[in-house]
Scaffold this motif. Structure first.
Motif, PDB file in Angstrom:
ATOM      1  N   TYR A  40       1.974   6.740   0.489  1.00 53.15           N
ATOM      2  CA  TYR A  40       2.989   5.761   0.124  1.00 53.15           C
ATOM      3  C   TYR A  40       3.732   5.267   1.364  1.00 53.15           C
ATOM      4  O   TYR A  40       4.049   4.083   1.469  1.00 53.15           O
ATOM      5  CB  TYR A  40       3.975   6.346  -0.884  1.00 53.15           C
ATOM      6  N   THR A  41       3.992   6.145   2.306  1.00 55.29           N
ATOM      7  CA  THR A  41       4.663   5.748   3.543  1.00 55.29           C
ATOM      8  C   THR A  41       3.799   4.759   4.326  1.00 55.29           C
ATOM      9  O   THR A  41       4.297   3.762   4.861  1.00 55.29           O
ATOM     10  CB  THR A  41       4.972   6.984   4.406  1.00 55.29           C
ATOM     11  N   GLU A  42       2.500   5.007   4.393  1.00 54.12           N
ATOM     12  CA  GLU A  42       1.593   4.074   5.066  1.00 54.12           C
ATOM     13  C   GLU A  42       1.538   2.738   4.331  1.00 54.12           C
ATOM     14  O   GLU A  42       1.475   1.676   4.957  1.00 54.12           O
ATOM     15  CB  GLU A  42       0.189   4.669   5.173  1.00 54.12           C
ATOM     16  N   LEU A  43       1.568   2.769   3.025  1.00 59.38           N
ATOM     17  CA  LEU A  43       1.569   1.552   2.223  1.00 59.38           C
ATOM     18  C   LEU A  43       2.842   0.746   2.464  1.00 59.38           C
ATOM     19  O   LEU A  43       2.794  -0.481   2.600  1.00 59.38           O
ATOM     20  CB  LEU A  43       1.456   1.929   0.748  1.00 59.38           C
ATOM     21  N   GLU A  44       3.961   1.417   2.544  1.00 56.76           N
ATOM     22  CA  GLU A  44       5.224   0.753   2.859  1.00 56.76           C
ATOM     23  C   GLU A  44       5.176   0.109   4.248  1.00 56.76           C
ATOM     24  O   GLU A  44       5.656  -1.005   4.438  1.00 56.76           O
ATOM     25  CB  GLU A  44       6.384   1.760   2.807  1.00 56.76           C
ATOM     26  N   LYS A  45       4.599   0.815   5.200  1.00 55.12           N
ATOM     27  CA  LYS A  45       4.499   0.284   6.560  1.00 55.12           C
ATOM     28  C   LYS A  45       3.630  -0.977   6.585  1.00 55.12           C
ATOM     29  O   LYS A  45       3.969  -1.959   7.236  1.00 55.12           O
ATOM     30  CB  LYS A  45       3.929   1.343   7.506  1.00 55.12           C
ATOM     31  N   LEU A  46       2.520  -0.941   5.855  1.00 54.53           N
ATOM     32  CA  LEU A  46       1.636  -2.102   5.812  1.00 54.53           C
ATOM     33  C   LEU A  46       2.331  -3.309   5.189  1.00 54.53           C
ATOM     34  O   LEU A  46       2.226  -4.427   5.707  1.00 54.53           O
ATOM     35  CB  LEU A  46       0.363  -1.773   5.031  1.00 54.53           C
ATOM     36  N   SER A  47       3.034  -3.106   4.090  1.00 49.28           N
ATOM     37  CA  SER A  47       3.707  -4.243   3.447  1.00 49.28           C
ATOM     38  C   SER A  47       4.859  -4.757   4.310  1.00 49.28           C
ATOM     39  O   SER A  47       5.070  -5.962   4.415  1.00 49.28           O
ATOM     40  CB  SER A  47       4.183  -3.873   2.050  1.00 49.28           C
ATOM     41  N   ARG A  48       5.594  -3.871   4.948  1.00 54.56           N
ATOM     42  CA  ARG A  48       6.705  -4.281   5.804  1.00 54.56           C
ATOM     43  C   ARG A  48       6.207  -5.078   7.013  1.00 54.56           C
ATOM     44  O   ARG A  48       6.730  -6.147   7.332  1.00 54.56           O
ATOM     45  CB  ARG A  48       7.487  -3.056   6.282  1.00 54.56           C
ATOM     46  N   ASP A  49       5.170  -4.563   7.686  1.00 54.29           N
ATOM     47  CA  ASP A  49       4.655  -5.256   8.866  1.00 54.29           C
ATOM     48  C   ASP A  49       4.044  -6.609   8.501  1.00 54.29           C
ATOM     49  O   ASP A  49       4.192  -7.584   9.237  1.00 54.29           O
ATOM     50  CB  ASP A  49       3.619  -4.391   9.583  1.00 54.29           C
ATOM     51  N   SER A  50       3.362  -6.675   7.375  1.00 55.24           N
ATOM     52  CA  SER A  50       2.768  -7.938   6.929  1.00 55.24           C
ATOM     53  C   SER A  50       3.848  -8.954   6.604  1.00 55.24           C
ATOM     54  O   SER A  50       3.730 -10.137   6.960  1.00 55.24           O
ATOM     55  CB  SER A  50       1.889  -7.712   5.702  1.00 55.24           C
ATOM     56  N   THR A  51       4.901  -8.513   5.939  1.00 52.12           N
ATOM     57  CA  THR A  51       6.004  -9.420   5.600  1.00 52.12           C
ATOM     58  C   THR A  51       6.715  -9.896   6.855  1.00 52.12           C
ATOM     59  O   THR A  51       7.053 -11.079   6.981  1.00 52.12           O
ATOM     60  CB  THR A  51       6.996  -8.718   4.659  1.00 52.12           C
TER      61      THR A  51
END
Length: 149
Positions: A40-51
């Motif tokens: 979940y932490t990696e998923l959050e990082k991916l969505s944050r960086d993409s945004t």
């Protein structure tokens, strides 16, 4: 006194045998929760960086409003899944696909939402005492929104 300790032989192994399944269950539960938290932490990082990338890349159109093109959406989906806007051959998280990434623009805010089907190591608890098996697969959803810069 000696006779009393002689009667206690083998009790420790019986106690250990009774408690071992509970300790193993606790150990595997802790490991699986840690793995789920990491994912979940990696998923959050991916969505944050993409945004963050999308919010800095969008430019105003001739009308003074921001617009989201198909090319922008494709770049962001590649960035969220593969870690690169150019795409790649293997996803950052196993089983993550560009179809699981939603990109939207509302007013001056961009939003990237990723729905990831998390699969634990033990996917089903057999229904020994229940009538049906218990499915442990869950969908982790990460959503990040940011104002366009």
């Amino acid at each position: 006194m000696m006779k009393r300790s002689h009667n206690q032989q083998g009790v420790a192994i019986v106690e250990f045998t009774i408690l071992l399944p509970f300790f193993l269950f606790l150990l595997f539960t802790i490991l699986e929760m840690g793995r789920a938290f990491y994912t979940y932490t990696e998923l959050e990082k991916l969505s944050r960086d993409s945004t963050r990338f999308l919010s800095s890349e969008l430019v105003k159109g001739t009308t003074g409003l921001y617009s989201l093109t198909d090319a922008d959406i494709s770049l962001i989906k590649n960035l969220a899944v593969y870690g690169s806007v150019d795409g790649g051959s293997s996803s950052y998280l196993p089983g993550l696909d560009t179809s699981q990434v939603q990109v939207s623009l509302v007013g001056n805010y961009v939003k990237v939402e990723i729905s990831y089907p998390y699969q634990p190591m033990l996917t089903v608890i057999p229904g020994y005492f229940l009538t049906d098996d218990v499915d442990l697969n869950v969908t982790l959803t990460s959503s990040y929104s940011m104002r366009v810069l």
